[in-house]
Design a protein around this motif. Structure first.
Motif: not given
Length: 296
Positions: A16-24, A179-180, A185-188, A190-193
């Motif tokens: 959750l500390l990562l920004a969207a698009g962060d290589p991590a 939140p929407f 959110r898309p990473l968490f 649509e991908e990770l979950l």
């Protein structure tokens, strides 16, 4: 809170500390995709390797196998020396013809037939013993395979628990922290979950296949053990019957009873082999199918 839940929560809080698009974020994707990968691959390899020893053991009990042939040969011999044909109170014609040189009484002819069959019976029993030893070796191999499957069950269950805990932690983070409209959110969601749920499902299927393999091995080993006991009893009672004939004579009631016992033991061994074979063949087909489903 379980250890898996605590660990999963810590991992997700870090993401959750990562920004969207962060290589991590790629590291997060890789971690989720690799959940239980080694354990699932090990389970698939072991399930695949199980097909050959199960098929081999089934073949040893087949209708055209050495054990079936030896049982059939022994049946032929015992039927040919059935003591029930002996007449304990021969009539005048039988008493008369028994005095003819080279003919003898029915008891003496029966004794000759017994004696002439000894070498054949010895050969057949040697073949049965060899078949029994093959089944014993099969069970040693199958027991080893079964132990390896059992050893893998706990690691698979652990990975399932971790994948489910991670999925639950991701779902909680999506509902509470993302939140929407949040770009993360898309990473968490649509991908990770999605991947975490897929991994837990795949691992659960692998565990089911693993446990089915344990049960399949047990059923084949049980059939082998029953047939081994049947062979042992048949061998022992057949030898006892020939020993009784040598000690008490061919026309003796004790000898007749001993051969009846040997015949009954042989019938039981034949029945066990015939009854076990379809179930063993079905087990091999089931293991082959479930292994194909898991590895495709």
């Amino acid at each position: 809170m379980t250890r898996e839940t605590t660990a999963a929560t810590d991992v997700v809080n870090g993401w959750l500390l990562l920004a969207a698009g962060d290589p991590a974020c790629n590291d997060a994707r890789d971690l989720v995709e690799s959940l239980g990968g080694k354990e699932q691959q090990d389970a698939a390899r072991r399930a695949s390797a199980l097909q050959l020893p199960l098929a081999n053991s089934t073949a040893h009990c087949a209708d055209d196998g050495d054990i079936a042939q030896a049982l059939a040969d022994l049946r032929g011999v015992l039927d040919s020396i059935d003591p029930s044909e002996l007449d304990a109170t021969p009539g005048w014609f039988a008493r008369s013809i028994s005095k003819v040189p080279g003919v003898g009484s029915s008891a003496s002819r029966y004794a000759q037939r017994l004696e002439s069959s000894r070498a054949r019976v010895t050969t057949i029993l040697d073949s049965l013993n060899a078949g029994r030893d093959v089944l014993s070796r099969d069970n040693i191999t199958l027991r080893s395979d079964q132990e390896r499957l059992v050893e893998l069950s706990a690691p698979l269950q652990h990975e399932i628990d971790e994948a489910k805990a991670l999925g639950d932690a991701l779902e909680f983070a999506i509902d509470v922290e993302l939140p929407f409209g949040d770009p993360r959110r898309p990473l968490f969601e649509e991908e990770l979950l999605v991947t975490a749920r897929q991994r837990s499902g795949g691992l659960e299927r692998a565990l089911v296949v693993n446990l089915q393999g344990v049960d399949a091995i047990e059923s084949v080993m049980a059939a082998n053990r029953q047939l081994i006991r049947g062979i042992d009893r048949t061998r022992n009672l057949t030898l006892a019957a020939f020993a009784a004939a040598s000690a008490a004579g061919a026309g003796n009631a004790e000898t007749a009873a001993a051969f009846v016992d040997a015949d009954a033991a042989l019938s039981e061994a034949e029945g066990r082999r015939r009854e076990a074979l379809p179930a063993m063949e079905r087990t091999v087909r089931d293991v082959t199918h479930m292994t194909h489903q898991e590895t495709r």
